[in-house]
Motif scaffolding. Structure first.
Motif, PDB file in Angstrom:
ATOM      1  N   TYR A 498      23.209  24.573  51.148  1.00 53.55           N
ATOM      2  CA  TYR A 498      22.581  24.201  50.177  1.00 53.55           C
ATOM      3  C   TYR A 498      22.858  22.546  49.939  1.00 53.55           C
ATOM      4  CZ  TYR A 498      21.544  22.097  45.365  1.00 53.55           C
ATOM      5  OH  TYR A 498      20.982  21.292  44.359  1.00 53.55           O
ATOM      6  N   ASN A 499      24.331  22.377  49.769  1.00 48.75           N
ATOM      7  CA  ASN A 499      24.776  21.159  49.938  1.00 48.75           C
ATOM      8  C   ASN A 499      24.845  20.116  51.045  1.00 48.75           C
ATOM      9  OD1 ASN A 499      26.029  21.906  47.440  1.00 48.75           O
ATOM     10  ND2 ASN A 499      28.137  22.416  48.039  1.00 48.75           N
ATOM     11  N   THR A 500      24.805  20.743  52.127  1.00 51.60           N
ATOM     12  CA  THR A 500      24.433  19.950  53.471  1.00 51.60           C
ATOM     13  C   THR A 500      23.019  19.747  53.448  1.00 51.60           C
ATOM     14  OG1 THR A 500      26.210  21.290  54.513  1.00 51.60           O
ATOM     15  CG2 THR A 500      24.794  19.941  55.743  1.00 51.60           C
ATOM     16  N   PHE A 501      22.122  20.631  52.908  1.00 50.39           N
ATOM     17  CA  PHE A 501      20.738  20.434  53.077  1.00 50.39           C
ATOM     18  C   PHE A 501      20.486  19.149  52.175  1.00 50.39           C
ATOM     19  CE2 PHE A 501      16.473  20.886  51.421  1.00 50.39           C
ATOM     20  CZ  PHE A 501      15.706  21.040  52.661  1.00 50.39           C
ATOM     21  N   VAL A 502      20.638  19.321  51.016  1.00 55.59           N
ATOM     22  CA  VAL A 502      20.319  18.124  49.914  1.00 55.59           C
ATOM     23  C   VAL A 502      21.081  16.639  50.413  1.00 55.59           C
ATOM     24  CG1 VAL A 502      20.159  19.630  48.066  1.00 55.59           C
ATOM     25  CG2 VAL A 502      22.441  18.591  48.296  1.00 55.59           C
ATOM     26  N   CYS A 503      22.201  16.939  50.933  1.00 56.38           N
ATOM     27  CA  CYS A 503      22.778  15.428  51.257  1.00 56.38           C
ATOM     28  C   CYS A 503      21.953  14.895  52.615  1.00 56.38           C
ATOM     29  CB  CYS A 503      24.376  15.638  51.774  1.00 56.38           C
ATOM     30  SG  CYS A 503      25.181  15.788  50.231  1.00 56.38           S
ATOM     31  N   VAL A 504      21.860  15.786  53.531  1.00 51.43           N
ATOM     32  CA  VAL A 504      20.915  15.158  54.628  1.00 51.43           C
ATOM     33  C   VAL A 504      19.512  14.949  54.208  1.00 51.43           C
ATOM     34  CG1 VAL A 504      20.238  16.097  56.814  1.00 51.43           C
ATOM     35  CG2 VAL A 504      22.464  16.569  56.386  1.00 51.43           C
ATOM     36  N   GLY A 505      18.847  15.817  53.659  1.00 47.21           N
ATOM     37  CA  GLY A 505      17.727  15.739  53.057  1.00 47.21           C
ATOM     38  C   GLY A 505      17.601  14.196  52.416  1.00 47.21           C
ATOM     39  N   ILE A 506      18.242  13.947  51.553  1.00 55.19           N
ATOM     40  CA  ILE A 506      18.148  12.784  50.877  1.00 55.19           C
ATOM     41  C   ILE A 506      18.426  11.420  51.756  1.00 55.19           C
ATOM     42  CG2 ILE A 506      19.475  11.175  48.985  1.00 55.19           C
ATOM     43  CD1 ILE A 506      19.096  13.414  47.186  1.00 55.19           C
ATOM     44  N   GLY A 507      19.530  11.539  52.681  1.00 59.15           N
ATOM     45  CA  GLY A 507      19.916  10.503  53.471  1.00 59.15           C
ATOM     46  C   GLY A 507      18.575  10.327  54.320  1.00 59.15           C
ATOM     47  N   VAL A 508      18.158  11.349  54.975  1.00 58.40           N
ATOM     48  CA  VAL A 508      16.967  11.173  55.773  1.00 58.40           C
ATOM     49  C   VAL A 508      15.481  10.679  55.077  1.00 58.40           C
ATOM     50  CG1 VAL A 508      15.109  12.441  57.212  1.00 58.40           C
ATOM     51  CG2 VAL A 508      17.791  12.863  57.418  1.00 58.40           C
ATOM     52  N   LEU A 509      15.312  11.317  53.917  1.00 52.94           N
ATOM     53  CA  LEU A 509      14.090  10.615  53.201  1.00 52.94           C
ATOM     54  C   LEU A 509      14.286   9.133  52.686  1.00 52.94           C
ATOM     55  CD1 LEU A 509      11.823  12.349  52.102  1.00 52.94           C
ATOM     56  CD2 LEU A 509      12.940  12.380  49.928  1.00 52.94           C
ATOM     57  N   VAL A 510      15.503   8.825  52.150  1.00 55.67           N
ATOM     58  CA  VAL A 510      15.672   7.449  51.884  1.00 55.67           C
ATOM     59  C   VAL A 510      15.463   6.511  53.077  1.00 55.67           C
ATOM     60  CG1 VAL A 510      17.294   5.845  50.891  1.00 55.67           C
ATOM     61  CG2 VAL A 510      17.255   8.192  49.748  1.00 55.67           C
ATOM     62  N   THR A 511      16.224   6.944  54.358  1.00 53.70           N
ATOM     63  CA  THR A 511      15.925   6.131  55.239  1.00 53.70           C
ATOM     64  C   THR A 511      14.569   5.965  55.821  1.00 53.70           C
ATOM     65  OG1 THR A 511      18.065   6.895  55.990  1.00 53.70           O
ATOM     66  CG2 THR A 511      16.945   5.700  57.597  1.00 53.70           C
ATOM     67  N   TYR A 512      13.750   7.206  55.860  1.00 48.11           N
ATOM     68  CA  TYR A 512      12.456   6.932  56.322  1.00 48.11           C
ATOM     69  C   TYR A 512      11.551   6.354  55.255  1.00 48.11           C
ATOM     70  CZ  TYR A 512      12.540   9.977  60.407  1.00 48.11           C
ATOM     71  OH  TYR A 512      12.675  10.070  61.759  1.00 48.11           O
ATOM     72  N   LEU A 513      12.017   6.035  53.972  1.00 48.99           N
ATOM     73  CA  LEU A 513      11.512   5.325  53.049  1.00 48.99           C
ATOM     74  C   LEU A 513      11.794   3.930  52.878  1.00 48.99           C
ATOM     75  CD1 LEU A 513      10.994   7.906  50.165  1.00 48.99           C
ATOM     76  CD2 LEU A 513       9.188   7.187  51.690  1.00 48.99           C
ATOM     77  N   GLN A 514      12.638   3.520  53.946  1.00 51.83           N
ATOM     78  CA  GLN A 514      13.148   2.053  53.939  1.00 51.83           C
ATOM     79  C   GLN A 514      12.083   0.994  53.801  1.00 51.83           C
ATOM     80  OE1 GLN A 514      16.433   1.726  53.615  1.00 51.83           O
ATOM     81  NE2 GLN A 514      16.702  -0.414  54.092  1.00 51.83           N
ATOM     82  N   PRO A 515      11.076   1.004  54.572  1.00 53.10           N
ATOM     83  CA  PRO A 515      10.064  -0.178  54.347  1.00 53.10           C
ATOM     84  C   PRO A 515       9.717   0.022  52.955  1.00 53.10           C
ATOM     85  CG  PRO A 515       9.530   1.117  56.444  1.00 53.10           C
ATOM     86  CD  PRO A 515      10.631   1.887  55.504  1.00 53.10           C
ATOM     87  N   LEU A 516       9.211   0.802  52.276  1.00 50.97           N
ATOM     88  CA  LEU A 516       8.813   0.888  50.834  1.00 50.97           C
ATOM     89  C   LEU A 516      10.083   0.527  49.999  1.00 50.97           C
ATOM     90  CD1 LEU A 516       6.368   1.744  49.258  1.00 50.97           C
ATOM     91  CD2 LEU A 516       7.381   4.028  48.792  1.00 50.97           C
ATOM     92  N   SER A 570      18.849   3.564  45.883  1.00 55.15           N
ATOM     93  CA  SER A 570      18.368   2.798  47.167  1.00 55.15           C
ATOM     94  C   SER A 570      17.854   1.416  46.951  1.00 55.15           C
ATOM     95  CB  SER A 570      17.226   3.650  47.485  1.00 55.15           C
ATOM     96  OG  SER A 570      17.527   5.081  47.569  1.00 55.15           O
ATOM     97  N   ILE A 571      17.164   1.289  45.792  1.00 53.87           N
ATOM     98  CA  ILE A 571      16.726  -0.112  45.652  1.00 53.87           C
ATOM     99  C   ILE A 571      17.755  -1.236  45.377  1.00 53.87           C
ATOM    100  CG2 ILE A 571      15.079  -1.740  44.293  1.00 53.87           C
ATOM    101  CD1 ILE A 571      13.296   1.016  43.593  1.00 53.87           C
ATOM    102  N   ALA A 572      18.771  -0.817  44.552  1.00 54.11           N
ATOM    103  CA  ALA A 572      19.658  -1.732  44.287  1.00 54.11           C
ATOM    104  C   ALA A 572      20.551  -1.846  45.627  1.00 54.11           C
ATOM    105  CB  ALA A 572      20.736  -1.014  43.233  1.00 54.11           C
ATOM    106  N   ALA A 573      20.713  -0.864  46.668  1.00 59.95           N
ATOM    107  CA  ALA A 573      21.239  -0.956  47.572  1.00 59.95           C
ATOM    108  C   ALA A 573      20.585  -2.169  48.756  1.00 59.95           C
ATOM    109  CB  ALA A 573      21.520   0.199  48.477  1.00 59.95           C
ATOM    110  N   ALA A 574      19.114  -1.902  48.759  1.00 58.75           N
ATOM    111  CA  ALA A 574      18.527  -2.932  49.488  1.00 58.75           C
ATOM    112  C   ALA A 574      18.392  -4.356  48.756  1.00 58.75           C
ATOM    113  CB  ALA A 574      17.069  -2.219  49.525  1.00 58.75           C
ATOM    114  N   TYR A 575      18.629  -4.338  47.750  1.00 61.84           N
ATOM    115  CA  TYR A 575      18.936  -5.669  46.745  1.00 61.84           C
ATOM    116  C   TYR A 575      19.983  -6.291  47.227  1.00 61.84           C
ATOM    117  CZ  TYR A 575      18.493  -8.743  43.024  1.00 61.84           C
ATOM    118  OH  TYR A 575      18.312  -9.954  42.086  1.00 61.84           O
ATOM    119  N   TYR A 576      21.281  -5.694  47.145  1.00 66.17           N
ATOM    120  CA  TYR A 576      22.496  -6.171  47.210  1.00 66.17           C
ATOM    121  C   TYR A 576      22.922  -6.348  48.595  1.00 66.17           C
ATOM    122  CZ  TYR A 576      23.121  -6.743  42.149  1.00 66.17           C
ATOM    123  OH  TYR A 576      23.289  -7.225  40.686  1.00 66.17           O
ATOM    124  N   ILE A 577      22.929  -5.139  49.279  1.00 64.22           N
ATOM    125  CA  ILE A 577      23.606  -5.352  50.521  1.00 64.22           C
ATOM    126  C   ILE A 577      22.631  -5.889  51.685  1.00 64.22           C
ATOM    127  CG2 ILE A 577      24.470  -3.748  52.185  1.00 64.22           C
ATOM    128  CD1 ILE A 577      24.885  -1.697  50.056  1.00 64.22           C
TER     129      ILE A 577
END
Lengths: 698, 70
Positions: A498-516, A570-577
C-alpha cells in the motif's frame, strides 16, 4: 514467553572481552589511512571487490540477522531464508543504474543527489527521510545487540553494596558506547578492515553452529526428518499467519527492503563507493547476492532450525515457550561447549557491531554533507583553507557519530514494542523506505520525474501512508491479498505494498499532470496577488500536514485534505523551483550515463580496453597530481595523457589498501618505471622496493 | 502434503512479480545503453544477470521438491 539470564560463564566472558579489545585495537590501527573526510567516509575509493564483498557480508548479515532469522527459523523453518533469496530482481537496476550514478556524480550522500537532480528544497526533505531511515536502522541494530547480551548477564549485580538490575536499555547504552569508539576514531577504512576479519569469523561460526547442531541431533538425515514437513519448505504460506506470510514479506522485504537496502542504505553504498572502480563494485554486489547471501541464509537461520529439531527430538532440552529472539543464544548454549559458546557469541557480537559501526559512520556522513556544510553556507561563515576545513569536518564527523549513537539508543524504544526483532524490522521497512525509495527510483530511471512529482511523493505519499496506518481496515485491506488483520500490529508487512503504491501513484500522477500544474502556476505568477495566493497555499499545506500528523478529523476529512495538500505542494513546487533539464538531468539519470562519466573524468572518456602494467615507483620532485609512465607501458594500457589511472601495490592480499587514483601525465622512455609525487606516496603508503601495478580507469 | 498456498503458489508469485521487476530492469538498462552489448564485458554482465534469475529459481525448485519428497 520466557526470558533467559546468566548463560555466560567466566571463560565465555574472557573470550568475548578479548575479542572486543582485539577488534578495537585492530580498527584503531587503520585510522592512519584517514587523511581527509573522503578517506574517513569512503576509504579513498581504493579497494578490491573481494574485500568489499566480505565487508558487505559482515554488515548486511550482522545487522540483527542471527537473532531475527533464528527466531523465524525456529517458528516457521527454512522459509526464514526467503529474505536472503529474493534480492536478484532489482540487481540490474542497481548494477547498471544507481551504482554508476552514485560513483560518477561523486555524491557524498543520497540527499545530495536530490539537490543535483531536483533542488535544495527537495534535498532538505530527503535529508529528513534519510536520517529517519538510518536512525531507525541503528535503533534496530542496538536493540538486537541488547537482546543478545541480556541473556548472558545475571538478572542483577551488586556494586559497592548497591544492587543494580540488568535491564535491556542499560545493556544497550553500555554496548553503544563501546561500539562508537573505533568507528569514531577509525573511519571507513577501519570499518572495512574490521569487517573483513569479522565477516570471515561470522561465516565460519555460522557453518560451525550448523555442523555442531546437526551432529548433536544425530546427523543430517535425523535433523531433516525431525523437522515437520512445512518447516522444510523454503517459502512461507502465501498469506497466513499475519506475523509471517509470503506475500507480505515479498512486498516488504523483496521489494521495499531490497530496493531500500541497495538504493538508500548509505552504509552499504559507502562500501561500494570504496571500491576502486564501478566494475569492481558490480563484481562485489553480484558475488554477494549470488553466493554470499544464500550461504548467509543458512548461517543466520540454522540455529532456529536446530532448535525446532531439538524440541521434536526431546522437548525437555529446550523450552518450547522460549522467547524466539533468544533462540539463537539458547540453542548455541546447548550445542556448544564452554569457551566455544563465548567464541560464537563474540562472532555474533562482531557482526552486529559491523552493522552498527558502519551505520554510525554513514549517519555522520549524511550529517556532514547535508546538515553541517549547508548550515555553514547558510550562515555564510568564511571558510578556512581546504585542509584546515577538512580537519575541522573530521572533528565534527566524530562528534556527530557520538550524538547519533545516543539518538539511536532512543530509537530502540518504539521497536521494542514488537514481539520479535523480525517484526520490528519488517514494520520499519514497510513504513520508512517507500517515499525515499520511490523518489530515488523514479528520479534515476524516469527523465520526466520532476520536483513537483518528488515533493508530491514525499508529502502526499507519506500523508497517505500515515492515514493507512491509522485506518488499515479501510485503506490497506484492499492490498492485503487475504492476509488477516492483526489489531495490535495491523498489516506489518503487506502495508509495504500500500505504501509503495501510494508513493509511486502520487509521483506518477503529479508528473503526468505536470503541464496542467505548470499552467496553473503560470496563471498564479501572472496574477497581481500571486504572492498572497502562493503564501495561502503554503499555510494550507502546513495546516493539512499538522491535521494528518496529529489526526485532527475523520478519514472523510483527512483524505480530501491529503489530495489538496498534494495539489498545493505540486503547484508551489512548480512556482518556486526552476527546473532546467540541461542542469537537472544531464548525467543524473540512467539515460545520460555517458555524460556522467565525462563529468567524472572532466573530459572525453577513453573506453578502449588495455592491459595492467607492473611498475616500480620513483619519487618526483614536484607535487603535481599526475603520474608518469613510459611510452611503452602507456601503449600496453591503451592510455592517453589525462586518462584516469589507478596505481596500486601489487600484493593482492592487501586488497587495494595501498593505492591511489590519479591521472596520467607526460610519458618518459624508461619502461617499468612510474614517477609519482610525494603526496601519492603519503596517500597510498607505498613501500620501497614493492612492485605496483597501474590500471587505466577511463 | 502441505497446501498449494505453502508450496507452489508463493513460488509462482515470487518469480512472476519478481520476474516483472527483473524484466523491467533489463529492459531499461538495455534501452538506456547503460548496459551496452557492443562491449565485451557488458555482454558477460548480461549473461550473469540472466543466470542469476534462473539460478535462484532453480534453487527454490530444488528446495521445494526436497521438502516434499525427500
Amino acid at each position: 514467553m520466557e526470558s533467559l539470564h546468566g548463560l555466560g560463564t567466566a571463560t565465555d566472558w574472557i573470550v568475548m572481552i578479548a575479542y572486543f579489545l582485539g577488534i578495537m585495537l585492530f580498527g584503531s590501527y587503520f585510522a592512519k589511512y584517514n587523511r581527509s573526510t573522503n578517506d574517513f567516509f569512503f576509504g579513498g575509493r581504493r579497494f578490491a571487490w573481494w574485500l568489499i564483498t566480505v565487508s558487505i557480508v559482515a554488515t548486511g548479515v550482522g545487522s540483527h540477522s542471527f537473532v531475527k532469522y533464528s527466531a523465524k527459523g525456529f517458528e516457521y523453518g527454512l522459509s526464514s531464508t526467503m529474505t536472503y533469496m529474493n534480492d536478484w530482481f532489482f540487481v540490474p537496476f542497481f548494477l547498471f543504474g544507481w551504482l554508476p550514478i552514485v560513483v560518477y556524480t561523486k555524491i557524498r550522500s543520497i540527499p545530495e543527489y536530490f539537490e543535483k537532480r531536483f533542488s535544495p528544497t527537495v534535498r532538505l526533505i530527503a535529508t529528513v527521510f534519510q536520517l529517519l531511515y538510518m536512525i531507525g536502522y541503528l535503533g534496530i541494530g542496538l536493540l538486537t545487540l541488547g537482546k543478545v547480551f541480556t541473556p548472558l548477564l545475571p538478572e542483577s549485580f551488586s556494586l559497592l553494596g548497591i544492587t543494580i538490575p540488568v535491564t535491556l536499555m542499560g545493556v544497550i547504552v553500555v554496548i553503544a558506547f563501546i561500539t562508537g569508539v573505533y568507528t569514531t576514531f577509525g573511519g571507513q577504512t577501519a570499518v572495512i578492515f574490521t569487517d573483513l576479519l569479522q565477516g570471515g569469523i561470522l561465516l565460519a561460526t555460522g557453518v560451525l553452529i550448523f555442523i555442531m547442531g546437526v551432529s548433536y541431533v544425530g546427523g543430517f538425515d535425523a535433523f531433516w526428518h525431525l523437522l515437520p514437513e512445512t518447516w522444510r519448505l523454503p517459502l512461507a504460506d502465501f498469506n497466513s499467519p499475519p506475523d509471517f506470510n509470503f506475500v507480505g514479506i515479498f512486498w516488504q522485504d523483496g521489494v521495499a527492503g531490497s530496493v531500500g537496502f541497495l538504493f538508500m542504505n548509505m552504509g552499504l553504498l559507502m562500501r561500494f563507493m570504496s571500491a576502486k572502480s564501478v566494475n569492481e563494485g558490480r563484481k562485489a554486489a553480484a558475488f554477494n547476492v549470488l553466493f554470499m547471501l544464500p550461504v548467509s541464509a543458512l548461517v543466520v537461520g540454522s540455529a532456529g532450525w536446530i532448535g525446532k529439531a531439538l524440541i521434536e527430538m526431546n522437548p525437555a532440552q529446550l523450552n518450547p515457550n522460549v522467547n524466539p529472539d533468544e533462540v539463537f543464544i539458547a540453542v548455541t548454549h546447548i550445542i556448544a561447549s564452554e569457551g566455544v559458546f563465548g567464541f560464537v557469541l563474540a562472532a555474533l557480537t562482531a557482526t552486529l557491531l559491523s552493522t552498527v559501526d558502519s551505520l554510525i559512520n554513514a549517519i555522520a556522513a549524511v550529517y556532514i554533507n547535508d546538515v553541517h556544510r549547508p548550515l555553514k553556507k547558510l550562515i555564510k561563515r568564511r571558510l578556512a583553507a581546504e585542509d584546515v576545513e577538512s580537519k575541522k569536518e573530521l572533528g565534527a564527523a566524530r562528534l556527530a557519530s557520538i550524538l547519533f549513537t545516543i539518538v539511536g539508543i532512543v530509537a530502540t524504544i518504539p521497536f521494542n514494542q514488537y514481539p520479535t526483532v523480525y517484526e520490528a524490522h519488517g514494520y520499519f521497512h514497510s513504513t520508512l523506505t517507500p517515499p525515499l525509495v520511490t523518489a530515488i527510483f523514479l528520479g534515476v530511471f524516469w527523465k520526466r520525474f520532476t520536483p513537483a512529482g518528488v515533493l508530491g511523493t514525499f508529502l502526499g505519499g507519506s500523508s497517505l501512508m500515515i492515514l493507512g496506518a491509522r485506518y488499515p481496515g479501510i485503506l490497506v485491506a484492499p492490498f492485503a491479498h487475504g492476509t488477516a488483520l492483526d489489531p495490535v500490529h495491523p498489516y506489518t508487512y503487506i502495508a509495504a505494498l500500500y505504501n509503495t503504491f501510494v508513493c509511486v501513484g502520487i509521483g506518477v500522477l503529479v508528473t503526468y499532470l505536470q503541464p496542467l500544474i505548470l499552467k496553473t502556476s503560470d496563471q498564479i505568477r501572472r496574477s497581481k496577488s500571486h504572492k498572497l495566493i502562493i503564501d495561502t497555499m503554503i499555510v494550507l499545506i502546513v495546516v493539512f500536514l499538522l491535521m494528518i500528523w496529529f489526526n485532527v478529523g475523520l478519514l472523510a476529512v483527512l483524505l480530501p485534505a491529503t489530495i489538496l495538500l498534494t495539489i498545493f505542494t505540486s503547484i508551489a513546487a512548480a512556482y518556486y523551483i526552476k527546473f532546467d533539464p540541461s542542469v537537472h538531468l544531464e548525467g543524473l539519470t540512467i539515460w545520460s550515463l555517458k555524460k556522467a562519466k565525462e563529468n567524472f573524468k572532466g573530459g572525453k572518456v577513453n573506453d578502449r580496453e588495455g592491459q595492467k602494467v607492473h611498475v616500480m615507483w620513483r619519487l618526483r620532485k614536484d607535487d603535481e597530481d599526475v603520474i608518469n609512465l613510459s611510452n611503452e607501458d602507456m601503449k600496453k594500457m591503451n592510455a592517453e595523457i589525462g586518462d584516469m589511472v589507478y596505481l596500486c601495490d601489487a600484493r593482492k592480499y592487501l586488497g587495494g589498501l595501498k593505492s591511489v587514483h590519479t591521472r596520467i601525465g607526460e610519458p618518459h622512455d624508461d619502461p617499468g618505471i612510474v614517477l609519482i609525487s610525494k603526496e601519492h606516496k603519503l596517500i597510498a603508503h607505498f613501500q620501497e622496493d614493492k612492485i605496483l601495478y597501474a590500471e587505466k580507469e577511463m | 502434503m502441505p497446501p498449494f498456498s505453502n508450496t507452489w503458489l508463493p513460488f509462482i508469485y515470487l518469480y512472476t512479480f519478481g520476474g516483472l521487476f527483473f524484466a523491467a530492469g533489463m529492459f531499461i538498462i538495455h534501452k538506456s545503453k547503460s548496459l551496452n552489448p557492443q562491449r565485451k564485458s557488458h555482454r558477460k554482465w548480461r549473461k550473469v544477470l540472466i543466470f542469476g534469475y534462473f539460478y535462484f529459481m532453480i534453487i527454490h525448485t530444488i528446495l521445494i521438491l526436497t521438502a516434499l519428497y525427500l
